[in-house]
Design an enzyme around this catalytic site. Structure first.
Site, mmCIF file in Angstrom:
data_model
loop_
_atom_site.group_PDB
_atom_site.id
_atom_site.type_symbol
_atom_site.label_atom_id
_atom_site.label_comp_id
_atom_site.label_asym_id
_atom_site.label_seq_id
_atom_site.Cartn_x
_atom_site.Cartn_y
_atom_site.Cartn_z
ATOM 1 N N ARG A 150 0.853 -1.188 0.000
ATOM 2 C CA ARG A 150 0.000 0.000 0.000
ATOM 3 C C ARG A 150 0.889 1.238 0.000
ATOM 4 O O ARG A 150 2.070 1.168 0.358
ATOM 5 C CB ARG A 150 -0.923 0.004 1.219
ATOM 6 N N HIS B 213 -2.442 3.723 -5.675
ATOM 7 C CA HIS B 213 -3.007 2.456 -5.189
ATOM 8 C C HIS B 213 -3.361 1.516 -6.353
ATOM 9 O O HIS B 213 -3.432 0.298 -6.168
ATOM 10 C CB HIS B 213 -4.253 2.725 -4.353
#
Length: 321
Positions: free
Chosen positions: A137, A268
């Site tokens: 992430r 992302h």
């Protein structure tokens, strides 16, 4: 009016006791303030399900916020009642969480990823490559410490990921040399700061007490440090924090535009692309689940819907004509 700061101080204290991030602290405190302000500064102790429902409904109807934002507000209020005020919540079951829409993740093709990365440079290029190459992430890459990179085993350890869990993910071979060169520059600056009487870094939880010299050690330094010094809002100490994630987000947005890609991609998206491309190459879904840090394989299965497989592998009747 005197009670409001005291209440927020209690919220901050409980958040820090549970080792929540500074982001969560800021967000929860803001929602508590908005909730109290919405109900004309009544104390939360005299309010309950009806007031919470009214506040959440106003967010959805008048403010038109997303389901995730509405649920974030609810989480903050439930934290206030359960963890701070220590009140029994018989009405908890009456509060309905907003249903999130089921959407497929945005995924870039391998070619689109390469085109996008080609428009980045420096440390943001390296950070973006790690996002795609490891499936981490955004904040996991930004908060990466030197000690958590293993060049021998070709792996990286993600500390306190989502759900406060550690996991191991892959270090791409092609990034070994660029990463070593980057770390050499970072280390030279760190040594210069040590010589100037600075060079300490934030350590989470009680680690700073456990490792008295840890904040100054090379192993604990951020892989992607900030360009300048800043004041830690909790301790008040002036230190070099990690890179601001907004810097990478802005650079990525520009890179997507320059690459001529019309998808609504963010950093992302590189994590989504990592998972999808691994599954496309035949990688086992359980392995992908572990690399991504998903608690349930059902979360990982969403990427199988992006693939041209199963029911979506049919041939269009137009292509038969």
């Amino acid at each position: 009016m005197d009670e409001k700061p005291r209440l927020l101080d209690q919220v901050r204290e409980q958040i820090r006791l549970k080792h929540y991030s500074i982001r969560t602290e800021r967000v929860y405190c803001e929602w508590v303030k908005r909730f109290i302000r919405f109900h004309h500064y009544q104390h939360p102790e005299v309010m309950g399900a009806a007031e919470v429902e009214a506040f959440l409904s106003d967010l959805a109807v008048r403010k038109n916020v997303s389901a995730s934002t509405q649920n974030q507000a609810l989480a903050a209020l439930l934290f206030l009642y359960k963890q701070v005020l220590k009140l029994d919540l018989p009405w908890l079951g009456e509060v309905v969480r907003a249903k999130k829409p089921s959407r497929l993740p945005v995924v870039l093709s391998i070619g689109e990823v390469q085109q996008t990365l080609a428009h980045l440079e420096g440390d943001v290029w390296l950070a973006a490559n790690l996002l795609y190459g490891s499936g981490m992430r955004l904040m996991e890459v930004i908060r990466l410490r030197v000690k958590d990179i293993d060049f021998i085993r070709l792996e990286m350890v993600v500390r306190d990921g989502k759900g406060m869990k550690d996991r191991v993910t892959v270090l791409p071979r092609c990034l070994i040399e660029p990463l070593k060169q980057h770390l050499a520059v970072v280390k030279a600056r760190h040594v210069a700061e040590l010589n100037a009487g600075r060079g300490d870094v934030y350590l989470p939880f009680a680690l700073e007490r456990k490792y008295a010299k840890g904040p100054w050690e090379w192993a604990w330094q951020y892989v992607f440090p900030a360009s300048g010094l800043s004041v830690d809002p909790r301790s008040g100490k002036t230190r070099r924090h990690h890179m601001d994630e907004k810097r990478l987000q802005r650079a990525f947005k520009v890179a997507i535009k320059r690459a001529g890609i019309v998808k609504l991609a963010t950093p992302h998206t590189l994590r989504h692309s990592f998972a999808t491309h691994l599954l496309e190459s035949g990688q086992d879904i359980r392995t992908v689940q572990e690399l991504l840090g998903h608690a349930d394989v059902k979360t990982t299965q969403i990427y199988t819907h992006v693939l041209n497989r199963g029911g979506l592998a049919v041939l269009s009747p137009l292509d038969r004509a």
